[in-house]
Design a protein around this motif. Structure first.
Motif, short mmCIF file in Angstrom:
data_model
loop_
_atom_site.label_atom_id
_atom_site.label_comp_id
_atom_site.label_asym_id
_atom_site.label_seq_id
_atom_site.Cartn_x
_atom_site.Cartn_y
_atom_site.Cartn_z
N ALA A 181 25.03 31.83 39.54
CA ALA A 181 24.89 32.22 38.14
C ALA A 181 26.11 33.01 37.68
O ALA A 181 26.54 33.94 38.35
CB ALA A 181 23.63 33.07 37.95
N GLY A 182 26.65 32.63 36.55
CA GLY A 182 27.77 33.34 35.96
C GLY A 182 29.14 32.88 36.42
O GLY A 182 30.15 33.25 35.80
N VAL A 183 29.19 32.09 37.48
CA VAL A 183 30.50 31.68 38.00
C VAL A 183 31.21 30.74 37.02
O VAL A 183 32.39 30.94 36.69
CB VAL A 183 30.36 31.00 39.38
CG1 VAL A 183 31.70 30.45 39.86
CG2 VAL A 183 29.81 31.98 40.40
N ALA A 184 30.51 29.74 36.53
CA ALA A 184 31.12 28.78 35.60
C ALA A 184 31.57 29.48 34.32
O ALA A 184 32.66 29.21 33.80
CB ALA A 184 30.13 27.66 35.27
N GLU A 185 30.74 30.39 33.82
CA GLU A 185 31.09 31.12 32.60
C GLU A 185 32.32 32.00 32.81
O GLU A 185 33.17 32.13 31.92
CB GLU A 185 29.91 31.98 32.14
CG GLU A 185 28.70 31.20 31.67
CD GLU A 185 27.78 30.73 32.80
OE1 GLU A 185 26.71 30.20 32.52
OE2 GLU A 185 28.16 30.90 33.98
N THR A 186 32.41 32.61 33.99
CA THR A 186 33.56 33.46 34.30
C THR A 186 34.83 32.65 34.43
O THR A 186 35.89 33.05 33.94
CB THR A 186 33.29 34.25 35.60
OG1 THR A 186 32.09 35.01 35.46
CG2 THR A 186 34.44 35.19 35.91
N ILE A 187 34.73 31.49 35.07
CA ILE A 187 35.89 30.59 35.18
C ILE A 187 36.39 30.20 33.79
O ILE A 187 37.60 30.24 33.51
CB ILE A 187 35.53 29.34 36.00
CG1 ILE A 187 35.30 29.72 37.47
CG2 ILE A 187 36.63 28.29 35.90
CD1 ILE A 187 34.80 28.57 38.31
N ASN A 224 29.16 39.36 34.51
CA ASN A 224 29.47 40.47 35.43
C ASN A 224 29.75 39.97 36.85
O ASN A 224 29.54 40.68 37.84
CB ASN A 224 28.31 41.48 35.46
CG ASN A 224 28.77 42.86 35.88
OD1 ASN A 224 29.90 43.26 35.62
ND2 ASN A 224 27.91 43.60 36.53
N THR A 225 30.21 38.74 36.95
CA THR A 225 30.40 38.10 38.25
C THR A 225 31.55 38.71 39.04
O THR A 225 31.45 38.86 40.27
CB THR A 225 30.63 36.59 38.06
OG1 THR A 225 29.57 36.05 37.27
CG2 THR A 225 30.67 35.86 39.39
N LEU A 226 32.64 39.05 38.38
CA LEU A 226 33.79 39.61 39.08
C LEU A 226 33.45 40.95 39.71
O LEU A 226 33.84 41.24 40.84
CB LEU A 226 34.96 39.78 38.11
CG LEU A 226 35.68 38.49 37.70
CD1 LEU A 226 36.61 38.75 36.52
CD2 LEU A 226 36.44 37.91 38.88
N SER A 227 32.70 41.76 38.99
CA SER A 227 32.30 43.07 39.51
C SER A 227 31.38 42.93 40.71
O SER A 227 31.52 43.65 41.71
CB SER A 227 31.62 43.87 38.40
OG SER A 227 31.35 45.18 38.81
N GLN A 228 30.44 42.00 40.64
CA GLN A 228 29.53 41.76 41.76
C GLN A 228 30.25 41.15 42.95
O GLN A 228 29.97 41.48 44.10
CB GLN A 228 28.39 40.85 41.32
CG GLN A 228 27.30 41.55 40.52
CD GLN A 228 26.06 40.71 40.39
OE1 GLN A 228 26.14 39.51 40.15
NE2 GLN A 228 24.90 41.32 40.54
N THR A 290 32.91 31.69 45.87
CA THR A 290 33.11 32.31 44.56
C THR A 290 34.48 32.96 44.47
O THR A 290 35.18 32.84 43.45
CB THR A 290 32.02 33.37 44.30
OG1 THR A 290 30.73 32.76 44.40
CG2 THR A 290 32.17 33.99 42.91
N TYR A 291 34.89 33.61 45.54
CA TYR A 291 36.22 34.23 45.59
C TYR A 291 37.32 33.19 45.41
O TYR A 291 38.26 33.40 44.65
CB TYR A 291 36.39 34.95 46.93
CG TYR A 291 37.81 35.38 47.23
CD1 TYR A 291 38.30 36.59 46.76
CD2 TYR A 291 38.66 34.56 47.97
CE1 TYR A 291 39.61 36.98 47.02
CE2 TYR A 291 39.97 34.94 48.24
CZ TYR A 291 40.44 36.15 47.77
OH TYR A 291 41.74 36.52 48.02
#
Length: 343
Positions: A181-187, A224-228, A290-291
Motif C-alpha cells: 500500500a502506498g508504494v505505487a502512489e509514492t513512485i 507515508n511510505t518513505l518514512s515507514q 520497496t527500497y
C-alpha cells in the motif's frame, strides 16, 4: 449537595476507568512487523535456552536544519500602475495573488508554483503591443532575475517543505507485512517531482508550471511510505544484528551434543522453515523490494543537496547492512543444520 458530589465523583471515576482501559488496549496493540520478528526471536530463545535481549536504539544523523539550508532570495517589486497595465496580457491576476495577505506567507511549494507560473505567463507580455516598452523591459529584467533564482526556490522547496522533511524522518511503525500500500502512489509522486526538476533545468516553463508539486506532496503525505520504509530498514538491521550477536555466542555443541538424538533439531527445523523462511525472510524481501523501487528516485531527487548524505545514512546504509546481517544469519542456520541434523 452531598448526593450531587458523590454522583459527580462517580462520573469522573467511570471516565478515568474508561481512559485506563483505552490506554491498556492501545498499549497492548503491537506493530505487526515487529511482532513477527519478536515471535521468531522468542521461539529461538525458548528452544535454545537463551534469553534474547531487545536491541539498543541507534543514533540517527540529523537532517540539515531549516535555518542552515534556507536560501535568501531578493524579491522583485512592481508598482500598482504597472500591475494594472499587465492586465492587457493577463499577468495582473497572478501578481495580485502574490501581493495579497496570503501571497506574502507562501509555503515553499506555493512560492515555487508562483515563480514557475510567472516565468510562463510573463512571456506573452514581453511582445504585447498594449504593454509599454519601458514596462516590457522591466518585466524582461524581472523574468531574467527569476530565471537565475529559480534553482534557489527549488532547493528551498526540497529542503524546507514540511511534508518532504517528514518523509525523511522515521515513522513510529514499520511497513505492514504482505502489503504494498502506498508504494505505487509514492513512485508516481517522486516521478512527478523529478519531471518538475527536469523541466526547471531545461527552462521549459510551460511544462514546469503545468506540474503541481502540491499534488505530489499530498500523495507522499497520505502514503507515508518513505518514512515507514526508513524505519523498517533501520529497525530490521538493528534487530537482526543484535540477534546475530547473541546467537553466535551460543555453543551449538551444547545445544545438540554429537551422536545424541535431540528433539530440538526438529523444533529448530520448524522454526527455520515456518518462521524465518516463511515469515521473516519474506518480510525483509518485501522491504528490500520497496527500497529498490523508491530509493533510486529519492536519491536522484536530492542529488547534490545538503540532505543527500543524511538520506543515504537513513536508507542506503541500513539496507546494505541489513543484507550483510541476513547473510550472516543464514550462515548461522547452516551451522545449526550441520550440528543439529534432523533424525
Amino acid at each position: 449537595m452531598a448526593k450531587f458530589y458523590s454522583s459527580n465523583r462517580l462520573h469522573h471515576l467511570t471516565k478515568l476507568l474508561s481512559f485506563i482501559a483505552v490506554v491498556f488496549v492501545l498499549s497492548g496493540c503491537s506493530d505487526p512487523a515487529q511482532s513477527l520478528m519478536d515471535d521468531y526471536a522468542s521461539r529461538l530463545g525458548r528452544t535454545l535456552g537463551l534469553e534474547i535481549k531487545a536491541p539498543s536504539a541507534r543514533d540517527l544523523e540529523p537532517l540539515p536544519s531549516i535555518t542552515t539550508t534556507r536560501a535568501d532570495i531578493a524579491d522583485s517589486s512592481i508598482s500598482l500602475v504597472e500591475l494594472v497595465a499587465t492586465r492587457a496580457c493577463g499577468l495582473d491576476v497572478l501578481l495580485g495573488e502574490r501581493n495579497s495577505s496570503l501571497g506574502k506567507v507562501m509555503t515553499p511549494s506555493q512560492r515555487l508554483k508562483y515563480e514557475l507560473a510567472f516565468l510562463e505567463q510573463v512571456q506573452p507580455c514581453l511582445n504585447n503591443p498594449e504593454i509599454a516598452p519601458d514596462l516590457q523591459q522591466k518585466l524582461a529584467a524581472i523574468a531574467s532575475d527569476k530565471t537565475r533564482q529559480i534553482d534557489k526556490h527549488w532547493q528551498n522547496f526540497l529542503q524546507q517543505d514540511e511534508t518532504l522533511r517528514q518523509q525523511l524522518h522515521p515513522y513510529r511503525s514499520l511497513s505492514e507485512p504482505n502489503s504494498v500500500a502506498g508504494v505505487a502512489e509514492t513512485i508516481q509522486a517522486l516521478h512527478s517531482l523529478l519531471a518538475l526538476q527536469k523541466s526547471i533545468v531545461e527552462q521549459n516553463w510551460q511544462q514546469a508550471s503545468s506540474i503541481n508539486p502540491e499534488q505530489a506532496l499530498e500523495a507522499l503525505y497520505k502514503a507515508n511510505t518513505l518514512s515507514q520504509l526508513q524505519q523498517s530498514l533501520r529497525f530490521s538491521q538493528n534487530w537482526l544484528q543484535s540477534l546475530n550477536q547473541q546467537l553466535e555466542q551460543l555453543d551449538l555443541k551444547v545445544v545438540c551434543p554429537a551422536g545424541k538424538h535431540s528433539d530440538k533439531a526438529e523444533i529448530l527445523n520448524t522454526i527455520l522453515l515456518q518462521y524465518f523462511i516463511g515469515k521473516v525472510q519474506v518480510y525483509l524481501a518485501q522491504v528490500d523490494g520497496t527500497y529498490q523501487q523508491l530509493y533510486p528516485l529519492l536519491q536522484q531527487l536530492y542529488q547534490g543537496t545538503a540532505p543527500e548524505q543524511p538520506i543515504s545514512q537513513r536508507f542506503e546504509v541500513p539496507n546494505t547492512e541489513l543484507k550483510a546481517e541476513l547473510k550472516r544469519h543464514v550462515i548461522w542456520w547452516k551451522a545449526v543444520q550441520q550440528q543439529c541434523p534432523k533424525s
